[in-house]
Motif scaffolding. Structure first.
Motif, mmCIF file in Angstrom:
data_model
loop_
_atom_site.group_PDB
_atom_site.id
_atom_site.type_symbol
_atom_site.label_atom_id
_atom_site.label_comp_id
_atom_site.label_asym_id
_atom_site.label_seq_id
_atom_site.Cartn_x
_atom_site.Cartn_y
_atom_site.Cartn_z
ATOM 1 N N THR A 23 0.837 -1.193 0.000
ATOM 2 C CA THR A 23 0.000 0.000 0.000
ATOM 3 C C THR A 23 0.875 1.247 0.000
ATOM 4 O O THR A 23 1.840 1.332 0.761
ATOM 5 N N GLY A 30 -2.347 6.220 -9.254
ATOM 6 C CA GLY A 30 -2.616 5.672 -10.577
ATOM 7 C C GLY A 30 -1.551 5.937 -11.621
ATOM 8 O O GLY A 30 -1.510 5.238 -12.636
ATOM 9 N N ARG A 71 -3.442 -4.598 -9.353
ATOM 10 C CA ARG A 71 -3.459 -3.333 -8.626
ATOM 11 C C ARG A 71 -4.889 -2.853 -8.441
ATOM 12 O O ARG A 71 -5.770 -3.129 -9.257
ATOM 13 N N ASP A 72 -5.088 -2.128 -7.365
ATOM 14 C CA ASP A 72 -6.360 -1.472 -7.077
ATOM 15 C C ASP A 72 -6.020 -0.015 -6.820
ATOM 16 O O ASP A 72 -5.555 0.342 -5.734
ATOM 17 N N ASP A 73 -6.238 0.810 -7.820
ATOM 18 C CA ASP A 73 -5.826 2.205 -7.703
ATOM 19 C C ASP A 73 -6.655 2.957 -6.665
ATOM 20 O O ASP A 73 -6.159 3.926 -6.063
ATOM 21 N N ARG A 74 -7.901 2.538 -6.461
ATOM 22 C CA ARG A 74 -8.709 3.225 -5.424
ATOM 23 C C ARG A 74 -8.134 2.979 -4.040
ATOM 24 O O ARG A 74 -8.139 3.878 -3.189
ATOM 25 N N ARG A 75 -7.603 1.785 -3.828
ATOM 26 C CA ARG A 75 -7.005 1.451 -2.531
ATOM 27 C C ARG A 75 -5.512 1.744 -2.487
ATOM 28 O O ARG A 75 -4.875 1.514 -1.471
ATOM 29 N N LYS A 76 -4.956 2.243 -3.602
ATOM 30 C CA LYS A 76 -3.533 2.560 -3.677
ATOM 31 C C LYS A 76 -2.683 1.355 -3.280
ATOM 32 O O LYS A 76 -1.707 1.469 -2.527
#
Length: 116
Positions: A23, A30, A71-76
C-alpha cells in the motif's frame, strides 16, 4: 515522495499460496508503475513481476504461470498472488514504485518462507 508498506508474508508449505499487498502513501497512485522484487539470503535482488500504470503486466520466467500481479488504484495497493509456491521462492519480497520522472521507491520488505 512515495512511501510503501508491504504485508502478507509468512511461512507456508510447498504447494501453498500467499497474497502479498503493498500500500502506497502518495497523493496520486494511478500514475505509478509498480513492481515486486525478491532477495534471498546471500543473493542479489531479483525482478519478480511488474504492472504498469495502464495495467500491462510482466513476469520473471521463474514465476510466470504461478504468480499474478494486480493493482487497485482506489485502494492505492498492488498485490502479488503467489500460488504453487516452491522452496526456492523463499526470500524477502520488496515492492517498488516508479514515478513519471523515473524515480524508484522501495518498501521495507516482507519475508516469505516456503518449507519443503
Amino acid at each position: 515522495q512515495v512511501q510503501l508498506v508491504e504485508s502478507g508474508g509468512g511461512l507456508v508449505q510447498a504447494g501453498g499460496s500467499l497474497r502479498l499487498s503493498c500500500t502506497a502513501s502518495v497523493r496520486v497512485f494511478g500514475i505509478l508503475h509498480m513492481a515486486w522484487y525478491r532477495q534471498a539470503p546471500g543473493e542479489q535482488r531479483d525482478f519478480v513481476a511488474r504492472i504498469t500504470n495502464g495495467g500491462r503486466t510482466t513476469y520473471a520466467d521463474s514465476v510466470r504461470g504461478r504468480f499474478t500481479i494486480s493493482r487497485d488504484d482506489r485502494r492505492k495497493t498492488v498485490y502479488l498472488q503467489m500460488n504453487s509456491l516452491k522452496f526456492e521462492d523463499t526470500a524477502v519480497y520488496y515492492c517498488r514504485a516508479t514515478d513519471r520522472d523515473g524515480n524508484n521507491y522501495w518498501g521495507q520488505g516482507t519475508q516469505v518462507t516456503v518449507s519443503s
